[in-house]
Scaffold this active site. Structure first.
Site: not given
Length: 394
Positions: A75-77
């Site tokens: 995941g990433k933000g």
């Protein structure tokens, strides 16, 4: 609009400034995904989606069935804000408050481009969160011991720099010299250019020099710093601020300055882009004289540029292999696969990176395909093994 290949995509709009922020969960393993949060003016959902996909590969590629650590999903933000903006921390606070349920249950996150770990830790504490990796502790038997290991590891300093700020760049340096040897280049006879002088770029430069490589140029956001006789990297690290910018008033004799984008024109053997994404495009390929490109940053080389480099016989060591060690080290410490010491951490990185580089170079030679293709295949094999071990990953 949600891309069908992602499990979850969130686009957030700051109610105060209108700033956009994004979270992408690419895959889940045991209900969890791992990946940092970046602050960058111009950050887009498409960028964060690509970074999340890269995290899936980073998690998988280091899998070892002998480790206690079993890879998570990816995941990433990202937030479309300049980290130097006076409002950046306030925007970050509102963003984390909004996505807190995802952080608590699925997404373990930490520092990335434009965001220091101490900043995200303080914001999390202000929001009443023990940390931004709490979701992973549900998978650990002895949580107090895991927290203690992590605290001890981050308290270690090597040459005045936190071990947590060094492990990623140490891995990049090991990937670079490992690749050089596979190409018949000895580190003591090689030169390097490093673009970016933050935690990854600065540490990569330090440990390239330690292995005998002559670092002839580094670039930060203010421009190029070059000395063909070899830069004093330790002096540059001492003159670096928290944003990775080097104080020009503290440079030694013989150093030349140039434009920020001139790093591609400096002759070298090892080219290490270690800051921004999308910095090597097709029009840049003819400027590159390096024997190998080692991606210290996430997604620095556009696919067409990588293809053109390959046609010239210049391999690209892909980001999700070259810069994997920050993420892997966190989890090795948490799960107890390394002791919270410099010696244990670096020994693990040495062994794993040597194995990864040797595997992808051997596979590339055998198949005639790129290092990226071989690393992707390695990650896919590991994903299948993890799925067999823990069940459907999502």
């Amino acid at each position: 609009m949600k891309d069908s290949s992602s499990l979850l995509e969130i686009t957030w709009t700051d109610p105060v400034t209108g700033t956009k922020g994004f979270v992408v969960i690419d895959t889940l393993v045991r209900g969890l995904a791992s990946g940092g949060l970046r602050l960058r003016k111009g950050c887009t959902l498409e960028e964060v989606r690509g970074l999340a996909q890269g995290m899936t590969r980073k998690e998988a590629v280091v899998y070892d069935p002998q480790d206690r650590y079993v890879p998570l999903g990816g995941g990433k933000g990202g937030i479309d804000v300049d980290p130097a903006d006076p409002e950046a921390v306030a925007v970050l606070t509102r963003f984390l408050a909004a996505v807190r349920p995802v952080v608590r249950e699925q997404w373990t996150t930490g520092e990335d481009f434009g965001l220091r770990q101490e900043t995200i830790d303080k914001v999390a504490a202000d929001l009443g969160m023990a940390s931004t990796v709490e979701a992973v502790f549900a998978t650990i038997d002895d949580v107090p011991a895991a927290r203690q290991r992590l605290a001890e590891a981050f308290a270690v300093h090597v040459g005045g720099i936190s071990l947590g700020d060094l492990v990623g760049g140490y891995g990049v340096a090991r990937a670079a010299t490992g690749a050089a040897r596979h190409l018949g280049l000895e580190p003591g006879e090689s030169t390097a250019v490093v673009q970016g002088f933050g935690s990854i770029g600065g540490a990569a430069a330090r440990y390239l020099v330690e292995q005998g490589v002559r670092v002839v140029a580094v670039a930060d956001r203010e421009g190029l710093i070059r000395d063909d006789a070899g830069l004093d990297v330790e002096a540059l690290l001492a003159a670096r601020d928290g944003a990775g910018v080097i104080d020009r008033s503290r440079l030694g004799a013989g150093v030349r300055l140039g434009d920020r984008d001139a790093w591609l024109d400096v002759p070298c053997d090892l080219l290490v882009p270690a800051a921004m994404s999308y910095v090597i495009g097709p029009d840049d390929v003819d400027r590159i004289t390096a024997r190998v490109v080692v991606e210290g940053a996430n997604m620095p080389t556009l696919p067409e540029a990588e293809r053109l480099l390959g046609e010239r016989g210049v391999p690209v060591v892909p980001d999700f292999l070259a810069n994997v060690m920050t993420n892997a080290w966190w989890w090795w410490v948490v799960f107890g696969d390394v002791a919270p010491t410099e010696e244990s951490s670096y020994a693990k990185i040495d062994a794993v990176m040597a194995r990864l580089v040797a595997t992808v170079f051997a596979d590339s030679t055998a198949t005639g395909t790129s290092l990226r293709s071989c690393a992707l295949e390695l990650a896919a094999r590991h994903t299948a093994a993890v799925t067999e071990r823990v069940g459907i990953t999502g």
